[in-house]
Design a protein around this motif. Structure first.
Motif, PDB file in Angstrom:
ATOM      1  N   UNK A 125     -67.702  87.613  50.220  1.00  0.00           N
ATOM      2  CA  UNK A 125     -67.760  88.986  49.703  1.00  0.00           C
ATOM      3  C   UNK A 125     -67.274  89.947  50.800  1.00  0.00           C
ATOM      4  N   UNK A 126     -66.527  90.988  50.435  1.00  0.00           N
ATOM      5  CA  UNK A 126     -66.004  91.913  51.455  1.00  0.00           C
ATOM      6  C   UNK A 126     -67.118  92.653  52.201  1.00  0.00           C
ATOM      7  N   UNK A 127     -66.907  92.851  53.486  1.00  0.00           N
ATOM      8  CA  UNK A 127     -67.847  93.624  54.292  1.00  0.00           C
ATOM      9  C   UNK A 127     -67.707  95.097  53.943  1.00  0.00           C
ATOM     10  N   UNK A 128     -68.786  95.729  53.518  1.00  0.00           N
ATOM     11  CA  UNK A 128     -68.760  97.123  53.090  1.00  0.00           C
ATOM     12  C   UNK A 128     -69.266  98.075  54.174  1.00  0.00           C
ATOM     13  N   UNK A 129     -69.486  97.566  55.366  1.00  0.00           N
ATOM     14  CA  UNK A 129     -70.046  98.365  56.450  1.00  0.00           C
ATOM     15  C   UNK A 129     -69.169  98.254  57.691  1.00  0.00           C
ATOM     16  N   UNK A 130     -69.295  99.229  58.570  1.00  0.00           N
ATOM     17  CA  UNK A 130     -68.609  99.155  59.863  1.00  0.00           C
ATOM     18  C   UNK A 130     -69.370  98.193  60.761  1.00  0.00           C
ATOM     19  N   UNK A 131     -68.659  97.581  61.676  1.00  0.00           N
ATOM     20  CA  UNK A 131     -69.287  96.609  62.565  1.00  0.00           C
ATOM     21  C   UNK A 131     -70.421  97.233  63.379  1.00  0.00           C
ATOM     22  N   UNK A 132     -70.257  98.493  63.770  1.00  0.00           N
ATOM     23  CA  UNK A 132     -71.315  99.119  64.580  1.00  0.00           C
ATOM     24  C   UNK A 132     -72.534  99.526  63.746  1.00  0.00           C
ATOM     25  N   UNK A 133     -72.444  99.331  62.415  1.00  0.00           N
ATOM     26  CA  UNK A 133     -73.613  99.584  61.566  1.00  0.00           C
ATOM     27  C   UNK A 133     -74.512  98.352  61.456  1.00  0.00           C
ATOM     28  N   UNK A 134     -74.047  97.229  61.965  1.00  0.00           N
ATOM     29  CA  UNK A 134     -74.872  96.018  61.958  1.00  0.00           C
ATOM     30  C   UNK A 134     -75.923  96.147  63.053  1.00  0.00           C
ATOM     31  N   UNK A 135     -77.176  96.290  62.629  1.00  0.00           N
ATOM     32  CA  UNK A 135     -78.248  96.492  63.611  1.00  0.00           C
ATOM     33  C   UNK A 135     -78.756  95.185  64.188  1.00  0.00           C
ATOM     34  N   UNK A 136     -78.628  94.090  63.421  1.00  0.00           N
ATOM     35  CA  UNK A 136     -79.077  92.792  63.923  1.00  0.00           C
ATOM     36  C   UNK A 136     -78.580  91.687  63.006  1.00  0.00           C
ATOM     37  N   UNK A 137     -78.390  90.517  63.592  1.00  0.00           N
ATOM     38  CA  UNK A 137     -78.177  89.282  62.836  1.00  0.00           C
ATOM     39  C   UNK A 137     -79.342  88.387  63.206  1.00  0.00           C
ATOM     40  N   UNK A 138     -80.078  87.950  62.180  1.00  0.00           N
ATOM     41  CA  UNK A 138     -81.377  87.317  62.407  1.00  0.00           C
ATOM     42  C   UNK A 138     -81.435  85.920  61.816  1.00  0.00           C
ATOM     43  N   UNK A 139     -82.004  84.988  62.568  1.00  0.00           N
ATOM     44  CA  UNK A 139     -82.377  83.689  62.022  1.00  0.00           C
ATOM     45  C   UNK A 139     -83.838  83.806  61.598  1.00  0.00           C
TER      46      UNK A 139
END
Length: 203
Positions: free
Chosen positions: A173-187
């Motif tokens: 699915x296309x990314x609808x956000x800017x990369x700097x809007x990613x606050x965290x990637x969580x396991x």
């Protein structure tokens, strides 16, 4: 009379010991529940409800029974099931996968918890939550499969977006956000944020 008093004393001691052990068990259990469900994200706290229980395993097996070990088929089948569940905002914390299915509604938290749980019990290890403003979605790395679609490259490894709230959405699915809007990637299964040295969105 002496025997009765001695019996009562031992019985009372035994009850006290059992009670103390039970209290210690509750404290330790509570610690691990908190440790495995809550994670600090900046000035907020995320609560996950991921599960690897029998219910989730049976559901995953049922959803992928016709895929004959085809990874893309398996993932798309589970994604189709989750996206077909009606979207409805849940004002409280995320619910368990079983509750989402039985109550037949969920928001991005609920549906992402369900989806990532299904993926995990099906043997997909590299699946993570991505937290962006007021939203959460799932990403997956197939290791041996590269699609002709844009991917979120995390530390040079391609992860494809799985959007649980868009009906009939596909892998990548296309990314609808800017990369700097990613606050965290969580396991969520170890409740840790990934250390991100490099983040790109590209083919």
């Amino acid at each position: 009379m002496l025997i009765n008093n001695r019996f009562l004393k031992y019985f009372s001691f035994l009850l006290s010991a059992i009670f103390i052990i039970y209290v210690i068990y509750l404290i330790v259990s509570s610690f691990f529940i908190v440790k495995n469900q809550f994670i600090d994200i900046g000035d907020a706290t995320y609560v996950n409800q991921v599960r690897k229980d029998d219910y989730t395993k049976k559901l995953a097996l049922y959803l992928t029974k016709n895929c004959q070990n085809d990874k893309l088929c398996e993932v798309q089948s589970m994604l189709d099931f989750v996206t077909a569940i009606p979207y409805k905002i849940n004002e409280s914390v995320a619910r368990s996968p079983k509750n989402v299915v039985e109550q037949n509604f969920g928001d991005c938290d609920d549906k992402s918890n369900l989806l990532i749980s299904l993926l995990k019990v099906s043997g997909y290890e590299k699946v993570y939550f991505v937290l962006v403003p007021e939203h959460i979605f799932v990403i997956i790395n197939f290791e041996d499969i590269k699609l002709n679609k844009k991917a979120l490259y995390v530390n040079d490894k391609p992860f494809y977006i799985l959007e649980s709230t868009a009906q009939n959405s596909k892998i990548g699915f296309p990314l609808k956000y800017k990369l700097d809007e990613i606050s965290a990637i969580v396991d969520p299964f170890v409740n840790k944020k990934l250390v991100i040295n490099k983040l790109e969105y590209k083919y």
